[in-house]
Design an enzyme around this catalytic site. Structure first.
Site, short mmCIF file in Angstrom:
data_model
loop_
_atom_site.label_atom_id
_atom_site.label_comp_id
_atom_site.label_asym_id
_atom_site.label_seq_id
_atom_site.Cartn_x
_atom_site.Cartn_y
_atom_site.Cartn_z
CB SER A 143 29.96 12.48 -17.96
OG SER A 143 30.78 11.46 -18.45
CG ASP A 373 27.58 5.42 -16.04
OD1 ASP A 373 28.04 5.32 -17.19
OD2 ASP A 373 27.42 6.49 -15.46
CG HIS A 401 26.87 8.35 -18.81
ND1 HIS A 401 27.59 8.25 -17.63
CD2 HIS A 401 27.44 9.36 -19.51
CE1 HIS A 401 28.56 9.15 -17.63
NE2 HIS A 401 28.49 9.84 -18.75
#
Length: 420
Positions: A143, A373, A401
């Protein structure tokens, strides 16, 4: 300074290193970095390649072995010596919060201008030289950690042997408004998926919001839970585990109190833990800054929301990964930092990425792009992948995610992409 210990499944060494607050001023004030080296038991003396893990966030500390969901770690330890970095301002690195930041808002804002990906990468380079000298290492960015990895490829590719990115290929061109415009669309889609699975929850959520508008319900920390703060429980809709956790929370929302329906202590405690930024104030303070590449955010998520009346009308809709200025009015961990947050929102941030360096990339890169996502736009990610030579992209709808922490096969697949 190093401290070593063992726990079942892991041999760990704690590392501390003092680094400049401002890397452009190496003789100025310093802060302390903390990183935990993890190796499989019995392999402490093996000459293993190093893998630096960069956590998502911003503002989150690295996972603790055995205490945080990290399915990838066991797979990584088969091949690597792993370094779990508490990025500056988090965990056991010098913290940045209402208790430690300078009292004057202007001074606190000036301090926090050194807490984005560019500073994190330069910290990592000092750590690398401190631990292994001139040898390059591998990096795994989840991320926001993936955003940091692309910054690493821009600023110091000579320090990298290979790079793995999961749910974290940033846009190199989108403005903050463009970023949040697509984000609101993804959150609406996540709401559709959630209420399709739990159709009764839309009425329950609307009932809770209506109740909060009429009744003064207090969180365990003492402040009122407002309808708009309740709406932010949608932050977790993009992660597989938290998607269903929201339903289980709503199931236990109400009790029959002596004066009629009331929100249960169970609900208020769990909701309070979710909506509070006490454990990660940097997330609220610099989240928008992390998508500013040579521009200011000017509270982009708040402004762009006006284009999406769905979030302020019936039927009830949760919001997602957006930071609003009113957070700094309702969250006790953030209220002392309101002026600081305003200053950061108006600050024109320098660029994070070097397109020319990325276009000349020679570091092997493998990236997982999650098809649905909620947090990172698929099209932006693929656009970035196309301009980084050697970037092998895996597009999957099998994982949310948090696929990296939930399933060891995610890292295994990325290793295969690079090493075939």
């Amino acid at each position: 300074m190093t401290i070593s210990f063992r726990r079942p499944g892991y041999a760990c060494t704690d590392h501390f290193l003092d680094v400049p607050l401002d890397h452009a001023d190496p003789g100025g004030p310093t802060i302390r970095l903390y990183a935990r080296e993890v190796v499989a038991p019995g392999r402490q003396d093996d000459d293993l390649p190093w893998l630096l893990y960069l956590q998502g966030g911003p503002g989150n500390k690295a996972p603790r072995p055995g205490a945080s969901p990290a399915a990838w770690l066991g797979r990584a330890l088969r091949d690597y010596r792993v370094l779990l970095l508490d990025q500056r301002g988090t965990g056991r690195s010098t913290p940045a919060n209402r208790q430690t930041l300078p009292a004057a808002p202007a001074d606190a804002a000036a301090y926090l201008r050194h807490f984005r990906a560019d500073s994190i990468v330069r910290d990592a380079e000092l750590l690398r030289r401190h631990l292994i000298g001139d040898r390059p290492w591998s990096v795994l960015g989840q991320s926001f950690g993936g955003f940091c990895t692309v910054t690493y490829l821009s600023l110091a590719p000579e320090g990298l042997r290979e790079a793995f990115i999961t749910g974290g290929l940033p846009s190199l061109t989108a403005s903050p408004d463009e970023w949040y415009r697509t984000a609101y669309l993804r959150v609406l889609a996540a709401n559709d998926r959630y209420f399709a699975r739990y159709p009764g929850d839309r009425d329950v959520a609307a009932r809770i919001a209506g109740h909060l508008a009429e009744r003064d319900e207090r969180l365990p920390t003492g402040e009122r839970l407002t309808p708009r703060r309740f709406q932010t429980l949608g932050l977790g809709l993009g992660a597989s585990g938290r998607f269903d956790d929201l339903h289980y929370l709503l199931e236990e929302a109400f009790v029959a109190g002596r004066e009629g329906a009331a929100l249960s202590d169970t609900f208020l405690q769990s909701a309070g833990a979710t909506v509070s930024y006490a454990a990660q104030p940097l997330y609220a303070l610099i989240h928008e800054a992390c998508v500013c590449d040579g521009t200011a955010s000017n509270w982009s998520a708040q402004r762009v929301r006006e284009e999406f009346p769905e979030f302020d009308a019936e039927p009830f809709t949760f919001v997602g990964e957006m930071i609003y200025p009113w957070f700094f009015e309702e969250d006790p961990a953030l209220t002392p930092l309101r002026e600081t947050a305003d200053l950061l929102a108006s600050y024109e941030w320098p660029a994070l990425y070097d397109p020319d360096t990325l276009a000349a990339n020679t570091v092997p890169v493998a990236a997982a792009v999650y098809y649905d996502d909620m947090y990172v736009d698929r099209d932006f990610s693929l656009e970035t992948a196309r301009v980084i030579p050697g970037c092998r992209t895996w597009i999957t709808s099998e994982h949310a995610h948090n696929g990296l922490s939930a399933d060891p096969r995610v890292l295994d697949h990325l290793l295969t992409l690079i090493h075939i």
